[in-house]
Write a protein that holds these residues in place. Structure first.
Motif, mmCIF file in Angstrom:
data_model
loop_
_atom_site.group_PDB
_atom_site.id
_atom_site.type_symbol
_atom_site.label_atom_id
_atom_site.label_comp_id
_atom_site.label_asym_id
_atom_site.label_seq_id
_atom_site.Cartn_x
_atom_site.Cartn_y
_atom_site.Cartn_z
ATOM 1 N N ASN A 1 10.076 0.857 -6.566
ATOM 2 C CA ASN A 1 10.797 1.513 -5.469
ATOM 3 C C ASN A 1 12.245 1.023 -5.397
ATOM 4 O O ASN A 1 12.602 0.259 -4.496
ATOM 5 N N PRO A 2 13.089 1.422 -6.333
ATOM 6 C CA PRO A 2 14.483 0.958 -6.315
ATOM 7 C C PRO A 2 15.199 1.318 -5.023
ATOM 8 O O PRO A 2 16.088 0.590 -4.584
ATOM 9 N N ASP A 3 14.802 2.416 -4.387
ATOM 10 C CA ASP A 3 15.481 2.857 -3.167
ATOM 11 C C ASP A 3 15.120 2.007 -1.946
ATOM 12 O O ASP A 3 15.757 2.122 -0.903
ATOM 13 N N ARG A 4 14.079 1.167 -2.096
ATOM 14 C CA ARG A 4 13.650 0.357 -0.952
ATOM 15 C C ARG A 4 13.969 -1.122 -1.185
ATOM 16 O O ARG A 4 13.267 -2.018 -0.705
ATOM 17 N N LYS A 5 15.031 -1.362 -1.921
ATOM 18 C CA LYS A 5 15.410 -2.721 -2.310
ATOM 19 C C LYS A 5 15.571 -3.641 -1.105
ATOM 20 O O LYS A 5 15.077 -4.783 -1.106
ATOM 21 N N GLU A 6 16.267 -3.183 -0.064
ATOM 22 C CA GLU A 6 16.534 -4.049 1.093
ATOM 23 C C GLU A 6 15.242 -4.430 1.804
ATOM 24 O O GLU A 6 15.065 -5.581 2.218
ATOM 25 N N GLU A 7 14.309 -3.472 1.943
ATOM 26 C CA GLU A 7 13.023 -3.779 2.582
ATOM 27 C C GLU A 7 12.236 -4.797 1.766
ATOM 28 O O GLU A 7 11.601 -5.705 2.312
ATOM 29 N N ILE A 8 12.284 -4.654 0.443
ATOM 30 C CA ILE A 8 11.526 -5.551 -0.433
ATOM 31 C C ILE A 8 12.126 -6.957 -0.413
ATOM 32 O O ILE A 8 11.406 -7.953 -0.454
ATOM 33 N N GLN A 9 13.451 -7.041 -0.343
ATOM 34 C CA GLN A 9 14.104 -8.352 -0.301
ATOM 35 C C GLN A 9 13.736 -9.122 0.962
ATOM 36 O O GLN A 9 13.777 -10.349 0.982
ATOM 37 N N THR A 10 13.390 -8.412 2.025
ATOM 38 C CA THR A 10 13.002 -9.065 3.284
ATOM 39 C C THR A 10 11.507 -8.882 3.531
ATOM 40 O O THR A 10 11.065 -8.701 4.671
ATOM 41 N N LEU A 11 10.715 -8.956 2.448
ATOM 42 C CA LEU A 11 9.283 -8.699 2.525
ATOM 43 C C LEU A 11 8.585 -9.641 3.510
ATOM 44 O O LEU A 11 7.636 -9.237 4.190
ATOM 45 N N ALA A 12 9.052 -10.862 3.596
ATOM 46 C CA ALA A 12 8.412 -11.824 4.501
ATOM 47 C C ALA A 12 8.550 -11.389 5.961
ATOM 48 O O ALA A 12 7.700 -11.721 6.790
ATOM 49 N N LEU A 13 9.601 -10.631 6.262
ATOM 50 C CA LEU A 13 9.832 -10.185 7.638
ATOM 51 C C LEU A 13 9.110 -8.882 7.949
ATOM 52 O O LEU A 13 8.792 -8.608 9.099
ATOM 53 N N ASN A 14 8.887 -8.052 6.904
ATOM 54 C CA ASN A 14 8.209 -6.767 7.125
ATOM 55 C C ASN A 14 7.150 -6.522 6.042
ATOM 56 O O ASN A 14 7.247 -5.569 5.277
ATOM 57 N N PRO A 15 6.125 -7.405 5.987
ATOM 58 C CA PRO A 15 5.130 -7.290 4.915
ATOM 59 C C PRO A 15 4.315 -6.003 4.973
ATOM 60 O O PRO A 15 3.663 -5.640 3.994
ATOM 61 N N GLU A 16 4.363 -5.292 6.113
ATOM 62 C CA GLU A 16 3.573 -4.060 6.231
ATOM 63 C C GLU A 16 4.013 -2.978 5.245
ATOM 64 O O GLU A 16 3.232 -2.068 4.936
ATOM 65 N N VAL A 17 5.246 -3.081 4.703
ATOM 66 C CA VAL A 17 5.688 -2.073 3.722
ATOM 67 C C VAL A 17 4.862 -2.157 2.440
ATOM 68 O O VAL A 17 4.831 -1.210 1.646
ATOM 69 N N LEU A 18 4.186 -3.294 2.251
ATOM 70 C CA LEU A 18 3.359 -3.463 1.054
ATOM 71 C C LEU A 18 2.243 -2.416 0.996
ATOM 72 O O LEU A 18 1.799 -2.027 -0.085
#
Length: 939
Positions: free
Chosen positions: A342-359
């Motif tokens: 998901n290259p378009d979701r780079k910012e969400e992935i970089q902050t995975l610890a803060l928003n793990p629900e995107v997993l």
């Protein structure tokens, strides 16, 4: 002259006339004066009249339902659709029609369209057909339901296995998500190959898998090709570099389903060729954890494998990554994998610890502790691991002391030389591994070392950083030792080698480990079952040969089969087949740690040596401890507690088991199934190799401390990893409950009903009714394009695999395809029915497709729903009662007595619209509601 240029309208074509208005063509007549049409005019009450062809134009209006009639028998009809628009261009009239089944919109000559009565029109006008309508309604709904379920799961295609609930769910979940960019992270042994094959079959039916690239470890390319062919009938895949070569860019057009080795494709020359290929619909990476990219500060260090995936990302619509161990305690590496998807979701992935629900939108994971069979029973029977301690005799003790002395000198010299001493350190480490493997392996290596020194050749550097296939690490180390030439590592090495060789030969005379294996362990394994099959693992070829010779001396020539990295795929396949049929022992190097599946015939494993990487042990056990294993898996680990390295390895595995036990305890009780899940995670996080490499100089006490430190880190990392993975999507048995529950019994009922209607005679049913012997009518045989009229068909995959002369009745079968095509056709009727004698169902049941499309208007998802509107306007969707009714052999017809038909249909439309809206999102945009059949049910 003008009339001869015009197409002749088909019967039931709507035409318009300046004088008579609009009407339906009833007949087409040709005479001396040209072509005349007999038309039934709607606006006038007079009888149908004849008008010249050139006097009429299109009479179709917005919303009319039409059927495309091909201009010749060589063409295929586009099916049924709805009129969207009309136009006149250069004196010709055309109609814009939306064909919902294909999701296509076409401008067509109005003359090739016939007006039809659709489901809504028939239902609301009380047009419920004749006495055959209920049976045809049932079969029409079944045909659509069976095909739709397969499109959403791939589970009814040509498979040689019965998919498990978690596998069906996984494919359904991915296809329902609106995108294909997923990390499939199921535990070892849960069938990622099966899930991938089912996904490809479903995409094939959808027309979304025209170009597929599958990238695997080098040793698995042929196996993937074989399994996709044998299990799924996906036979178009070709292996790059083996089945075909590419010389010019245009040649890629001939190869649309490609399998390739990751290490071949990452090579610069092959990568350049690969990147010239047209874009792919889907790229799949097996063992995706090998795509490593680590972050150092603000910079990234990416391997060639990761770069390969990165180059391919913009050249594919979607990417699927397969890995049982995607995290490995390295958050940056894990996030890099998600960014690939998901290259378009780079910012969400970089902050995975803060928003793990995107997993939950990127990764799907099933654990062994959760999966069940179709009856809800847990499919894994558990495993038992037993440590077999080998006591040292005097000869073994003397050799071990001498070897430790030799190793300390070697490591000391290597340390003093710095980077230049890497080759010496490598040799010392491999000697230690060989010594823990077998007396024969170390004896052979020391003897070869002595020969090399006597040759006094120049030193050759050892390449430790090559991107080799991890499965062949032991065999690669042996080959590197054989290639190593040079002078003594330290003064007096040759004399010390003479002592070591002599002492190792004394060990070989009465090898305690081999005697324990042959004279105690094997008899205890075979005590109750003399022909019990045993899988034996070792890291090294020399140990493998040693054990083969010893076993054949005791159990006879031909009792032992081998698997190692030097074997071709066909030779490996033959060895496995021989072991499963007439053989008794299979000795495998790490080459068999992945890829071979022996759960059908074997449940006992012996680890003659323990790999330094604990994850390798988990992979080994995964060859037996996987779906299909009907017994408890028994694992025996041989080790010598008096040898320092063996002592460290046993301590390490013992402590790993304790940590797993701690993490697997729920309410004070150990959960064995959960323990199996955690074992792989912990083993994947422990760096045993670095501990063992320093153990010689640090001593056992410091090594124990290092083990505790490493395991504490692994325990914390595993806990955090499990917390993170809790957000991943997983098996949800309730997810598909909202849909029509189609089973194999529905498939049988559909086939039996269609056979009856089409006059296909079931001559006999044998093998407990699993095999049907049928006779085709001549006209059906001609339609199928076959000369033979007698056929054997079955619904049982096991029986089909055993009998090569019977047809498997699945969605890839030519007879089954004809049955589906016939039942779904407009001419089959069954669009509406009135059914009597039904106490369990009352009111109306209307079956419709709900369809969604993506942001560029391509269909992305469809569901078949059965909406039951009861007399009190209560609405139920996809009830189990209706699913059960679909199994009714001969439903009874009755006259409709319900007057509120239009209101019922509107209730159905309202409920469908709400369901369509509830599942729409940024990726899934509502396309429409398309009814396929409706019926009134009366007691």
């Amino acid at each position: 002259m003008q009339a001869q240029k015009r197409l002749k309208p088909v019967k039931r074509c709507w035409v318009a006339h300046e004088k008579y208005g609009t009407g339906l063509v009833q007949q087409i007549m040709e005479g001396m004066d040209g072509i005349s049409l007999k038309v039934n005019w709607r606006e006038t009450k007079e009888s149908p009249s004849l008008v010249p062809l050139e006097s009429v134009s299109s009479g179709f209006m917005l919303g009319m339902e039409v059927q495309h009639v091909p201009i010749s028998k060589a063409e295929k009809s586009l099916g049924e659709g709805a009129v969207l628009k009309t136009k006149e261009i250069a004196g010709y009239h055309q109609v814009l029609v939306h064909f919902s089944d294909q999701g296509e919109t076409r401008w067509l000559p109005y003359e090739r369209l016939a007006w039809i009565k659709g489901v809504k029109h028939r239902f609301c006008t009380n047009d419920f057909g004749d006495g055959t309508a209920p049976q045809k309604f049932r079969l029409k709904v079944l045909a659509h339901a069976i095909e739709n379920w397969n499109e959403n799961t791939g589970s009814l295609s040509r498979l040689d296995i019965d998919p498990l609930p978690h596998q069906v769910h996984l494919v359904h979940h991915i296809l329902a998500s609106g995108h294909l960019n997923w990390l499939i992270a199921d535990d070892v042994g849960l069938g990622k190959t099966i899930e991938t094959g089912m996904l490809l079959k479903a995409l094939e039916q959808r027309g979304q898998a025209e170009r597929v690239l599958l990238i695997t470890p080098a040793g698995l390319t042929a196996q993937w090709k074989e399994e996709l062919h044998n299990k799924f009938g996906l036979s178009e895949f070709r292996i790059y570099g083996e089945n075909f070569q590419i010389e010019e860019e245009r040649e890629w057009g001939m190869y649309k389903h490609v399998i390739g080795s990751i290490d071949r494709f990452k090579d610069e020359n092959h990568l350049e060729k690969l990147l010239r290929a047209d874009n792919w619909d889907l790229v799949i990476f097996d063992e995706a954890h090998r795509l490593s990219r680590r972050q150092y500060g603000l910079k990234f260090d990416a391997s060639q494998r990761f770069q390969l995936a990165n180059y391919l990302r913009p050249k594919t619509k979607a990417m699927v990554l397969l890995s049982a161990t995607p995290h490995q305690g390295k958050q940056d590496k894990f996030q890099s994998l998600l960014m690939l998807l998901n290259p378009d979701r780079k910012e969400e992935i970089q902050t995975l610890a803060l928003n793990p629900e995107v997993l939950s939108e990127m990764m799907i994971r099933n654990n062994k502790s959760d999966v069940t069979d179709l009856e809800g029973n847990f499919i894994f029977k558990g495993k038992t691991t037993r440590a077999i301690r080998v006591a040292q005799d005097e000869a073994m003790r003397e050799f071990d002391e001498s070897l430790q002395s030799y190793l300390r000198k070697g490591y000391l010299i290597a340390s003093e030389m710095g980077q230049a001493g890497n080759a010496i350190g490598f040799v010392m480490t491999v000697y230690r591994k060989l010594a823990t493997s077998s007396a024969k392996a170390i004896n052979k290596a020391l003897y070869n070392r002595k020969l090399r020194l006597l040759q006094e050749a120049e030193s050759v550097a050892v390449n430790e950083t090559s991107d080799h296939d991890e499965r062949y690490v032991g065999e690669a180390e042996e080959k590197q030792l054989e290639a190593l030439q040079g002078k003594e590592f330290f003064d007096g090495e040759l004399e010390q080698l003479d002592i070591l060789i002599a002492e190792s030969e004394e060990v070989l005379k009465h090898d305690p480990k081999l005697r324990k294996f042959l004279n105690e362990l094997m008899p205890s394994i075979l005590a109750n079952h003399k022909s019990e099959k045993v899988l034996i693992f070792t890291e090294y070829r020399s140990t493998q040969d040693y054990l083969k010779h010893a076993l054949e001396q005791q159990f006879g020539v031909g009792s032992v089969d081998l698997i190692n990295g030097s074997m071709k795929h066909q030779d490996r396949k033959f060895a496995i087949r021989n072991f499963e049929s007439g053989g008794q022992f299979l000795i495998s190097t790490e080459a068999g740690g992945e890829g071979i599946n022996l759960q059908d015939k074997c449940h006992i494993m012996v680890n003659y040596d323990l790999p330094w990487n604990p994850m390798r042990l988990v992979q080994r056990i995964g060859r037996l401890y996987r779906y299909g294993q009907k017994h408890r898996v028994i694992v025996f680990n041989l080790y010598s507690p008096e040898s320092m390295d063996d002592q460290i390895m046993e301590l390490m595995h013992e402590r790993i088991e304790q940590v797993v036990g701690d993490l697997s305890s729920v309410s004070g009780e150990y959960n064995e199934r959960l323990g199996e899940d955690i074992m792989g995670e912990v083993a994947d996080l422990v760096d045993v190799e670095s501990i063992l490499q320093e153990a010689t100089s640090e001593g056992i006490t410091r090594t124990r401390e290092r083990i505790e430190e490493a395991l504490e880190k692994a325990k914390n990392a595993a806990s955090k990893q499990r917390e993170l993975f809790d957000y991943a999507a997983g098996f949800d048995p309730d997810e598909a409950k909202e849909e029509l529950n189609i089973t194999s019994e529905h498939v049988k009922s559909f086939v039996a009903g269609m056979f009856n209607l089409l006059g296909i005679e079931v001559v006999d049913k044998i093998h407990k009714d699993l095999l049907w012997q049928i006779r085709l009518p001549e006209e059906i045989a001609m339609e199928l394009g076959v000369r033979k009229t007698r056929w054997d068909v079955t619904f049982d995959r096991t029986l089909h695999s055993q009998r090569g002369n019977c047809e498997m009745m699945d969605l890839d079968n030519f007879i089954f395809k004809l049955l589906l095509e016939q039942a779904k056709s407009y001419e089959f009727n069954g669009l509406t029915a009135s059914v009597g004698n039904t106490e369990s169902i009352e009111g109306a049941v209307i079956c419709s497709y709900l369809r969604w499309q993506n942001a560029i208007g391509l269909r992305q998802r469809q569901e078949l729903v059965a909406v039951q509107v009861q007399q009190n306007n209560h609405v139920v969707m996809n009830s189990q009662v209706f699913c059960d009714w679909l199994l009714t052999e001969l439903p009874v017809a009755t006259q409709n007595q319900n007057k509120a038909l239009k209101g019922m249909f509107e209730q159905n439309e309202h409920h469908c619209a709400a369901a369509l809206k509830s599942k729409s999102n940024q990726l899934l945009h509502p396309e429409g509601i398309y009814p396929i059949a409706g019926s009134i049910f009366q007691s």
